[in-house]
Design a protein around this motif. Structure first.
Motif, PDB file in Angstrom:
ATOM      1  N   TYR A  80       0.825  -1.218   0.000  1.00 41.43           N
ATOM      2  CA  TYR A  80       0.000   0.000   0.000  1.00 41.43           C
ATOM      3  C   TYR A  80       0.857   1.266   0.000  1.00 41.43           C
ATOM      4  O   TYR A  80       0.748   2.096  -0.928  1.00 41.43           O
ATOM      5  CB  TYR A  80      -0.955  -0.003   1.203  1.00 41.43           C
ATOM      6  CG  TYR A  80      -2.231  -0.756   0.958  1.00 41.43           C
ATOM      7  CD1 TYR A  80      -3.292  -0.168   0.273  1.00 41.43           C
ATOM      8  CD2 TYR A  80      -2.404  -2.053   1.414  1.00 41.43           C
ATOM      9  CE1 TYR A  80      -4.471  -0.855   0.052  1.00 41.43           C
ATOM     10  CE2 TYR A  80      -3.574  -2.755   1.201  1.00 41.43           C
ATOM     11  CZ  TYR A  80      -4.611  -2.145   0.515  1.00 41.43           C
ATOM     12  OH  TYR A  80      -5.784  -2.828   0.290  1.00 41.43           O
ATOM     13  N   THR A 243      -2.893   1.276  -7.023  1.00 42.23           N
ATOM     14  CA  THR A 243      -2.167   2.326  -6.318  1.00 42.23           C
ATOM     15  C   THR A 243      -1.183   3.057  -7.225  1.00 42.23           C
ATOM     16  O   THR A 243      -1.000   4.275  -7.101  1.00 42.23           O
ATOM     17  CB  THR A 243      -1.425   1.739  -5.102  1.00 42.23           C
ATOM     18  OG1 THR A 243      -0.611   0.635  -5.516  1.00 42.23           O
ATOM     19  CG2 THR A 243      -2.397   1.271  -4.040  1.00 42.23           C
ATOM     20  N   GLY A 399      -8.710   2.308  -0.786  1.00 39.08           N
ATOM     21  CA  GLY A 399      -8.254   1.439  -1.865  1.00 39.08           C
ATOM     22  C   GLY A 399      -9.248   1.367  -3.008  1.00 39.08           C
ATOM     23  O   GLY A 399      -8.858   1.355  -4.192  1.00 39.08           O
TER      24      GLY A 399
END
Length: 507
Positions: A80, A243, A399
């Motif tokens: 992440y 991401t 997300g």
């Protein structure tokens, strides 16, 4: 919670709120025109802009969510912060400077200027609002969690306070005012994590027999992102794609590059942002790692998002623990305020141009009034949702916002900047496919929970299929409608890719 336990959190929240309002009020004296409210009249220097971007980008998911994910699932969750940082590298190489040279105020402005289509603009406006609201939701939810953990307040108090403070700041001074606030809040957040982390690590090093509890299912530092095998591999790649590519499609990130004086300034801003984010993201995993030793019970009870807030008191007693708790509470509250401010600016800017400016009996409001009405609308809906549904995971919601952004604006920006054969029909088709696909998946994920096998994995992490599908749709439909390439495309592409310092000769 006793009054003594709540005191550090109350002091921290009050001080951050007052500092935010004071800095915003000071910045208000520089806000005079509509351009000041939307893009700070394109005069923000790279270092100040980079600090402001760091302030708004490091959200509830960064400050609280990363540590909670590492606590629960182990080191694989570091994808992440790696992805959130690396997204700026992609943005630096492919998007930052050309986007600034476009002269646009918002993403819909860019889309209309590039493709000459009001339909594309309308779809982009709808997506900006949808992504902005989806990203605002976890900020308000995180504020509720923070105030409940820090001072024992009901979960609805956090969203209400953050919503009101953000609304006052954004509506009063717009982008010009918020820039100073967000720059201050980046350094506050970095300090709020750094000092307690240093103290807690020192305590851990001096602890001869620390706890050995583990939050992972296998008692391992690296529990997979998902069930082993094909599903785990798919989730990892889908997360990386979301991401890495989602950053360039986030409205509150993109709008800050319009505030630079020129394309070179936008590139310098991005380089500094990479350094600032890299420094910050070294810290949340430390809390997650220490939590696996000292706070495994938080994972067992499903309260992983409050790890950063509660770890200091679990490891340190007395006044030191109170001071450290107050510091991390201040940083967390700053995270909600700064990110929410950037999102409200982005959504209000689009609403002021395409909705509120025309929504009063056909009478067009002036730019600043329309912006302020748009700011109220930008705050209201996600705040109400956060109050009524406070238990959705912070990192999960962020997300999903990245996945939707990667599936919509990423293909539009890449093709709009680098491929001259993009047409309005191709753009609308790709935005519709990517937006509907990832949007429906996000809605299902937020509404349902549990293990649903491959179907559940594909829905919870849609980027691996929704991004290629949207990109392919844009290309194929554009090739099928080649006659719709705007006649001004060549001139516009030259504008995007010509440095401002280059003087073109005549002849």
């Amino acid at each position: 919670m006793s009054a003594g336990d709540a005191a550090p959190g109350i002091v921290a929240i009050v001080l951050v709120t007052l500092a935010t309002l004071l800095i915003g009020t000071w910045g208000l004296r520089f806000s005079r025109t509509t351009s000041d409210f939307l893009v700070a009249s394109r005069t923000v220097a790279p270092r100040l802009n980079a600090s402001a971007i760091g302030g708004e980008y490091l959200s509830a998911a960064s400050f609280l969510g990363v540590a909670g994910l590492v606590l629960t699932f182990g080191a694989d969750m570091l994808w992440y912060p790696i992805g959130w940082t690396a997204g700026y590298l992609v943005l630096l190489v492919l998007v930052a400077a050309p986007l600034r040279r476009s002269g646009a105020y918002t993403l819909p402005d860019f889309a209309e200027a590039r493709l000459g289509s009001r339909a594309v603009r309308a779809v982009c406006s709808l997506l900006v609002v949808a992504i902005g609201w989806l990203y605002l939701l976890p900020q308000f939810q995180g504020a509720g969690l923070t105030l409940r953990s820090a001072i024992g307040a009901p979960t609805w108090v956090g969203p209400v306070i953050v919503g009101l403070v953000v609304l006052v700041n954004t509506a009063s001074g717009g982008m010009r005012s918020i820039t100073f606030v967000q720059a201050f809040q980046y350094w506050l957040k970095l300090t709020a994590l750094l000092i307690p982390a240093a103290v807690l690590v020192a305590i851990w090093l001096g602890d001869g027999s620390p706890g050995t509890g583990s939050a992972g299912a296998a008692g391992d530092w690296s529990v997979p992102l998902a069930p082993a095998g094909g599903q785990g591999l798919y989730v990892t790649y889908s997360l990386i794609l979301a991401t890495f590519l989602g950053t360039m499609g986030l409205p509150h990130v993109v709008v800050r590059f319009y505030t630079n004086p020129d394309g070179a300034g936008a590139r310098r801003t991005t380089l500094v942002v990479l350094a600032l984010l890299g420094a910050f993201y070294l810290l949340p995993p430390i809390y997650g790692a220490l939590g696996r030793v000292y706070a495994a019970e938080l994972a067992a009870s499903g309260r992983t998002d409050v790890l950063v807030l509660e770890l200091p008191r679990l490891m340190v007693g007395g006044i030191t623990g109170d001071v450290l708790t107050g510091l991390v509470t201040a940083g967390a509250f700053a995270a909600f305020l700064s990110t929410s401010s950037g999102l409200v600016i982005a959504v209000a800017g689009v609403l002021s141009q395409d909705v509120t400016g025309r929504a009063f009996g056909g009478r067009r409001l002036d730019g600043i009034t329309a912006f302020r009405v748009g700011a109220v609308l930008a705050v209201l809906l996600p705040c109400l949702v956060a109050v009524s549904a406070p238990h959705v995971g912070v990192a999960k919601t962020v997300g999903l916002a990245f996945a939707v952004a990667a599936s919509t604006f990423c293909p539009l920006l890449l093709l709009g900047i680098w491929w001259r054969r993009l047409t309005d029909a191709g753009a609308v088709a790709g935005l519709a496919v990517g937006g509907l696909g990832s949007g429906v998946a996000a809605g299902i994920t937020l509404a349902w929970s549990g293990d649903h096998g491959w179907a559940g994995v594909l829905v919870e992490q849609p980027a691996a299929w929704s991004v290629p599908l949207a990109l392919t749709t844009m290309v194929v439909v554009s090739l099928m409608t080649a006659r719709r390439v705007p006649p001004h495309t060549g001139r516009f592409m030259v504008r995007l890719h010509t440095p401002e310092t280059l003087e073109l000769g005549r002849g």
